[in-house]
Design a protein around this motif. Structure first.
Motif, PDB file in Angstrom:
ATOM      1  N   VAL A  26      36.411  30.797  48.368  1.00  0.00           N
ATOM      2  CA  VAL A  26      37.149  30.917  47.104  1.00  0.00           C
ATOM      3  C   VAL A  26      38.335  29.964  47.446  1.00  0.00           C
ATOM      4  CG1 VAL A  26      39.213  32.280  46.168  1.00  0.00           C
ATOM      5  CG2 VAL A  26      37.241  33.618  46.746  1.00  0.00           C
ATOM      6  N   PHE A 113      36.397  43.274  45.690  1.00  0.00           N
ATOM      7  CA  PHE A 113      36.184  41.607  45.228  1.00  0.00           C
ATOM      8  C   PHE A 113      35.380  41.432  44.235  1.00  0.00           C
ATOM      9  CE2 PHE A 113      33.902  38.131  46.396  1.00  0.00           C
ATOM     10  CZ  PHE A 113      34.813  37.051  45.883  1.00  0.00           C
ATOM     11  N   THR A 116      36.724  42.878  40.615  1.00  0.00           N
ATOM     12  CA  THR A 116      37.720  42.075  40.452  1.00  0.00           C
ATOM     13  C   THR A 116      37.527  40.660  39.814  1.00  0.00           C
ATOM     14  OG1 THR A 116      39.158  43.294  41.965  1.00  0.00           O
ATOM     15  CG2 THR A 116      39.959  41.101  41.178  1.00  0.00           C
ATOM     16  N   ALA A 117      36.479  40.263  40.310  1.00  0.00           N
ATOM     17  CA  ALA A 117      35.843  38.920  40.097  1.00  0.00           C
ATOM     18  C   ALA A 117      35.008  38.770  38.857  1.00  0.00           C
ATOM     19  CB  ALA A 117      35.299  38.354  41.193  1.00  0.00           C
ATOM     20  N   GLY A 146      31.394  35.443  43.415  1.00  0.00           N
ATOM     21  CA  GLY A 146      32.546  36.025  43.173  1.00  0.00           C
ATOM     22  C   GLY A 146      33.743  34.879  42.945  1.00  0.00           C
ATOM     23  N   ALA A 147      33.662  33.781  43.794  1.00  0.00           N
ATOM     24  CA  ALA A 147      34.688  32.881  43.559  1.00  0.00           C
ATOM     25  C   ALA A 147      34.457  32.132  42.225  1.00  0.00           C
ATOM     26  CB  ALA A 147      34.348  31.826  44.734  1.00  0.00           C
ATOM     27  N   LEU A 150      36.389  34.596  39.921  1.00  0.00           N
ATOM     28  CA  LEU A 150      37.817  34.583  39.989  1.00  0.00           C
ATOM     29  C   LEU A 150      38.251  33.271  38.976  1.00  0.00           C
ATOM     30  CD1 LEU A 150      38.673  35.609  43.413  1.00  0.00           C
ATOM     31  CD2 LEU A 150      39.055  36.815  41.390  1.00  0.00           C
ATOM     32  N   ARG A 153      37.924  33.944  35.570  1.00  0.00           N
ATOM     33  CA  ARG A 153      38.901  34.807  34.863  1.00  0.00           C
ATOM     34  C   ARG A 153      40.295  34.016  34.776  1.00  0.00           C
ATOM     35  NH1 ARG A 153      37.908  41.116  35.965  1.00  0.00           N
ATOM     36  NH2 ARG A 153      36.041  41.137  34.770  1.00  0.00           N
TER      37      ARG A 153
END
Length: 156
Positions: A26, A113, A116-117, A146-147, A150, A153
């Motif tokens: 991240v 995680f 949310t991502a 995931g990174a 994020l 988003r």
């Protein structure tokens, strides 16, 4: 989260496999996009406090271009729930442990995680500890997804 001072705390069980690599990925992805975000990691358990990341995770991360050599494991502390804007567990067991420790007024900071991502189709980052090299590489790949989620988003 994008303008929040406290940033993001990534949490797994022992803080030697999943959470260190997710935090590093991240940080790396946000920096590459010219974005600043405070990201740290810790574990719910204290067995590995002060230890380096698992050698197999260091290798999988290195193969993908990430450096975990400076990581030292730590356990979550009561003040972390106040200090960070989001506290994200790797799996449902981590989230249960976090919920039990977190003051009720701060529980809206907790989450998983990957959801949310905005990663679809996978809810938990599996613990690779008892697996082989492919399990560690899979965790790195999930960290990257995931990174990137994020960043998307947060308008990165």
């Amino acid at each position: 989260m994008s303008g929040d001072r406290g940033g993001l705390l990534i949490v797994c069980l022992g803080n030697i496999c999943r959470s260190p690599v997710v935090a590093e990925v991240v940080r790396h992805r946000f920096a590459a996009a010219g974005r600043s975000l405070v990201v740290e990691s810790c574990g719910t358990g204290g067995w590995h406090v002060g230890h380096r990341a698992d050698a197999r995770m260091r290798e999988a991360a290195r193969e993908a271009g990430y450096d975990l050599s400076g990581h030292r494991a730590r356990q979550i502390e009561a003040g972390d729930f106040q200090r960070f804007d989001r506290v994200l567990g790797m799996d449902l067991a981590n989230l249960r442990d976090l919920t039990a420790r977190c003051p009720p007024a701060l529980r809206d900071k907790l989450g998983l995680f990957l959801p949310t991502a905005g990663v679809e189709g996978v809810v938990e980052v599996p613990d690779p500890y008892y697996g082989g090299p492919e399990d560690f590489r899979y965790v790195v790949a999930l960290a990257e997804r995931g990174a990137d989620g994020l960043l998307a988003r947060l308008g990165g």
